[in-house]
Design a protein around this motif. Structure first.
Motif, PDB file in Angstrom:
ATOM      1  N   UNK A 276       4.694   5.272 -16.673  1.00 12.81           N
ATOM      2  CA  UNK A 276       5.919   5.956 -15.362  1.00 12.81           C
ATOM      3  C   UNK A 276       6.158   7.672 -15.911  1.00 12.81           C
TER       4      UNK A 276
ATOM      5  N   UNK B  22      19.136   6.824 -12.220  1.00 14.88           N
ATOM      6  CA  UNK B  22      19.443   5.776 -11.207  1.00 14.88           C
ATOM      7  C   UNK B  22      19.140   3.912 -12.154  1.00 14.88           C
ATOM      8  N   UNK B  23      19.522   3.098 -11.498  1.00 10.96           N
ATOM      9  CA  UNK B  23      19.811   2.534 -12.129  1.00 10.96           C
ATOM     10  C   UNK B  23      18.610   0.487 -10.585  1.00 10.96           C
ATOM     11  N   UNK B  24      17.399   0.115 -11.133  1.00 10.49           N
ATOM     12  CA  UNK B  24      16.791  -0.301  -9.841  1.00 10.49           C
ATOM     13  C   UNK B  24      16.174  -1.411 -10.389  1.00 10.49           C
ATOM     14  N   UNK B  25      16.372  -2.341  -9.168  1.00 11.67           N
ATOM     15  CA  UNK B  25      16.617  -3.691  -9.925  1.00 11.67           C
ATOM     16  C   UNK B  25      17.567  -4.709 -10.929  1.00 11.67           C
TER      17      UNK B  25
ATOM     18  N   UNK C  51       9.257   5.917  -7.288  1.00 13.31           N
ATOM     19  CA  UNK C  51       7.815   5.963  -6.863  1.00 13.31           C
ATOM     20  C   UNK C  51       6.652   5.120  -7.332  1.00 13.31           C
TER      21      UNK C  51
ATOM     22  N   UNK D  43       9.478  -7.180  -0.246  1.00 11.37           N
ATOM     23  CA  UNK D  43      11.371  -7.593  -0.766  1.00 11.37           C
ATOM     24  C   UNK D  43      11.341  -6.433  -1.847  1.00 11.37           C
ATOM     25  N   UNK D  44      10.045  -6.053  -2.835  1.00 16.01           N
ATOM     26  CA  UNK D  44      10.712  -4.678  -3.776  1.00 16.01           C
ATOM     27  C   UNK D  44      10.284  -3.669  -3.311  1.00 16.01           C
TER      28      UNK D  44
ATOM     29  N   UNK E 291       8.089   1.345  -8.497  1.00 16.41           N
ATOM     30  CA  UNK E 291       8.271  -0.276  -8.350  1.00 16.41           C
ATOM     31  C   UNK E 291       6.687   0.267  -6.640  1.00 16.41           C
TER      32      UNK E 291
ATOM     33  N   UNK F  56      13.280  -3.620  -1.710  1.00 14.54           N
ATOM     34  CA  UNK F  56      14.630  -3.163  -2.119  1.00 14.54           C
ATOM     35  C   UNK F  56      14.158  -1.591  -3.167  1.00 14.54           C
ATOM     36  N   UNK F  57      13.051  -1.098  -2.949  1.00 17.19           N
ATOM     37  CA  UNK F  57      13.117   0.261  -3.941  1.00 17.19           C
ATOM     38  C   UNK F  57      13.724   1.525  -2.997  1.00 17.19           C
TER      39      UNK F  57
ATOM     40  N   UNK G  63       9.657  -1.505 -14.214  1.00 17.35           N
ATOM     41  CA  UNK G  63      10.495  -0.885 -13.716  1.00 17.35           C
ATOM     42  C   UNK G  63      11.646  -1.103 -13.516  1.00 17.35           C
TER      43      UNK G  63
ATOM     44  N   UNK H 278      17.241   2.181  -3.562  1.00 18.03           N
ATOM     45  CA  UNK H 278      17.571   2.753  -4.612  1.00 18.03           C
ATOM     46  C   UNK H 278      17.582   4.659  -4.218  1.00 18.03           C
TER      47      UNK H 278
ATOM     48  N   UNK I 230       3.852  -4.219 -14.443  1.00 24.64           N
ATOM     49  CA  UNK I 230       4.471  -2.646 -14.165  1.00 24.64           C
ATOM     50  C   UNK I 230       5.964  -2.886 -13.725  1.00 24.64           C
ATOM     51  N   UNK I 231       5.686  -3.853 -12.200  1.00 25.24           N
ATOM     52  CA  UNK I 231       7.443  -3.574 -11.708  1.00 25.24           C
ATOM     53  C   UNK I 231       8.028  -3.666 -12.746  1.00 25.24           C
TER      54      UNK I 231
END
Lengths: 494, 161
Positions: A446, A187-190, B41, B20-21, B43, B24-25, A178, B28, A174-175
């Motif tokens: 999501x 928005x950019x994520x990771x 939400x 860490x996740x 992440x 980092x979340x 994302x 955002x 799931x992560x």
């Protein structure tokens, strides 16, 4: 009926028929090569169809689609690497069957299961297209969210080991889903400002890394360097008895409905239905502990369901103008290119073409079934190749497939990364399937969740108050905690 | 001192990873759209799920003995070798192009994976040249899908096929 006969006659005209057959064969070959798919074939021939008649174009495009799904089981059965996401679960029992010397039977089940799935689903689609599509229109993001959630938790039950490790892997998936650009807010994520990650992680890289690279590396490290033997005596004919069919009839029927249902839900597809049907077959089985060791039901379930998705996916495409899966998106693009308007009016304004699409699926399914049966004896030649030659070729094709999916070296590095992740997960006993399914469904989960909350003006209770959504959520809870409760009760009784 | 079993190691790693996740979340940017949970939400949910189930796994699965070693010492060496070769393949694919790399890489992979088995070098070379060339030209000319031509050649001004 008159329209259908006209469509069939059009399809059987020599030029249309030959081109359709050729495309079905090419589709099957592309489907069998890990990293490639029938979708790629459609993309490649789409420009060629611009100057062709609409009938010839759709005979070719739909033939390619059917061939692509039908061929994907071959590599999954013979070398344990899925040709595409549609055959991920075929590896779980198909490859162990090959290892046990039952490759011929696994191939026969794959061929017959694929045929049954496509053939029956397209008949259902032809007859009930309009009625089924009406049901789909009544479902909202709440139901889709709950359905996706249910799919993941059902699959966690597949992990032969711990449910907790399965859920850990699912949340990792799931992560991973994302990563990339958020679909709602942009928005950019990771992404760490790496533009290669802006579009998210490519599923081909994940597949190639966690299946191909991980499998080759660990089998070499563990010293498993012998190729499975093939039961050559069983390679002729259909290779199955009527008893094989009747013994598995329940699995076949249930998988067929799962495939149809998942196929006709917009945005879902064979990548999900095969895993879900496998999970359901395991739950229904009298000997679930044998799943993963090479049981027939496992292969029946996955191959019937992923091919049933073909008929399923065509229903919303024809009736509503909504793509059932990624490949039908391409078919719809082709419709637009040919000046057609997919949607509720399509059947009314183009009855012959709509029937031509249905007839092409039907005829391609029959043709590929006969062709695969006749050529089945040559498939295991692959297993006669020495281990070091075959596995080296697989490694090279994995890198090539990953690069060609995005034409970027970043994809090749991702394959390496996910290969390492696969090895580490194998070391820690974390199952790969929940991660894979959560990754495939993550984006949908999501977006449906956020759409549901947004449409409900911030009301989260709609996920529980809408009846169908509630049913899915209850199944989710049961599939997670049911086995644990049953186990505890059993322990208490003894 | 007793060695931590693999489940505990996995659990500890996963808890740290989830932290860490979560961290980092928080970075955002939160864009508020009315009645919308926002991009942070999921992440966060992922991080929470990883941590909770990793801890549960440590509690319920951690006590189970792992009697079998994953690999022996020779196995780890073999694993390291094949990974190193894959890394080299990826590097060369970009540097000298796919065509040459596929042929050389195939030979290297075959040589490694054969273990102690005997093999015919001439046949192997022919196989590598044929398969590498069929794949390269099949993709680039047949399917019109580009494959890396090699940064080395372009920097030297040499045009590869």
């Amino acid at each position: 009926m008159a329209d259908y006969i006209t469509a069939l006659m059009t399809l059987l005209q020599p030029m249309n028929f030959i081109m359709m057959y050729l495309c079905t064969l090419v589709g099957a070959v592309l489907g069998a090569i890990p990293g490639l798919s029938g979708g790629l074939g459609i993309t490649l021939i789409l420009p060629l169809t611009f100057a062709m008649s609409t009938e010839l174009s759709f005979s070719m495009l739909v033939g390619m689609y059917v061939g692509g799904v039908s061929g994907s089981f071959i590599a999954a059965v013979l070398v344990g690497i899925p040709g595409s996401a549609a055959s991920i679960a075929t590896c779980y029992d198909g490859y162990p069957m090959t290892k046990k010397g039952k490759a011929a039977k696994a191939l026969s089940i794959g061929i017959t299961g694929s045929f049954i799935g496509t053939f029956i689903s397209i008949i259902v689609a032809t007859l009930c297209s309009t009625y089924i599509a009406e049901i789909a229109l009544k479902l909202g993001p709440w139901e889709y969210f709950s359905l996706c959630l249910m799919a993941i938790t059902m699959v966690v039950g597949l992990s032969n080991g711990s449910v907790f490790k399965g859920m850990t892997a699912a949340f990792l998936g799931l992560w991973l889903a994302c990563v990339g650009t958020d679909s709602v807010t942009n928005q950019m994520r990771f992404t760490f400002n790496n533009y290669n990650l802006f579009g998210g992680i490519n599923v081909v890289c994940l597949l190639m890394g966690t299946f191909a690279l991980q499998q080759v590396a660990t089998s070499y490290a563990k010293g498993n360097q012998e190729m499975p033997k093939v039961d050559e005596g069983a390679l002729g004919g259909i290779g199955l008895t009527l008893k094989d069919l009747t013994d598995n009839i329940k699995v076949i029927v249930v998988s067929l409905f799962i495939g149809l249902w998942i196929g006709f839900l917009p945005g879902m597809g064979s990548g999900i239905s095969n895993i879900l049907a496998y999970g359901q077959a395991k739950k229904m089985s009298k000997h679930p502990e044998l799943f993963g060791t090479g049981v027939d039901e496992g292969v029946w379930a996955t191959e019937v369901s992923n091919n049933a998705g073909v008929g399923g996916a065509i229903i919303p495409m024809i009736s509503l103008g909504i793509p059932g899966d990624a490949t039908t998106v391409l078919l719809m693009s082709a419709m637009t290119i040919h000046g057609l308007q997919p949607g509720p009016m399509f059947i009314r304004t183009n009855p012959v073409l709509a029937d031509l699409i249905f007839a092409t699926v039907l005829v391609s399914a029959i043709l590929i079934f006969v062709t695969e049966l006749l050529t089945k004896k040559y498939f295991p030649l692959l297993l006669k190749a020495p281990y070091h030659y075959l596995y080296s070729a697989i490694l090279m094709i994995a890198f090539m497939g990953a690069f060609s999916s995005t034409t970027s070296m970043f994809s090749v590095y991702l394959v390496l990364f996910f290969g390492l992740v696969g090895i580490v997960m194998d070391y820690f006993g974390l199952p790969m399937t929940p991660l894979m399914l959560a990754f495939i469904l993550g984006g949908k989960i999501e977006s449906y969740f956020r759409m549901g909350v947004s449409y409900g003006k911030g009301d989260y209770s709609l996920f529980f108050t809408r009846p169908i959504s509630l049913i899915f959520i209850l199944i989710t809870v049961y599939s997670l905690f049911g086995p644990m409760i049953q186990k505890a009760l059993k322990k208490q009784r003894t | 001192m007793k060695k931590l079993n693999r489940t505990y190691v996995m659990g500890i790693f996963m808890v740290l990873f989830s932290a860490w996740i979560a961290f980092e979340s928080t970075r955002i940017p939160e864009m508020l759209v009315s009645n919308e949970p926002g991009p942070r939400l999921f992440p966060f949910i992922s991080a929470l799920g990883i941590a909770v189930f990793a801890i549960l796994s440590m509690i319920f699965d951690g006590k189970k003995d792992e009697d079998k070693e994953y690999l022996d010492k020779a196995g780890y060496i073999r694993l390291a070798i094949i990974i190193a070769e894959c890394l080299l393949f990826a590097f060369l694919m970009n540097f000298i192009g796919f065509w040459i790399t596929s042929m050389a890489g195939l030979f290297l992979f075959i040589f490694t994976l054969k273990g102690k088995k005997k093999f015919n070098v001439i046949f192997c070379i022919i196989f590598c040249i044929l398969l590498g060339s069929i794949c390269y030209f099949g993709f680039t000319k047949g399917f019109n899908i580009p494959l890396p031509k090699g940064t080395l050649w372009s920097s030297l001004g040499i045009k590869m096929i």
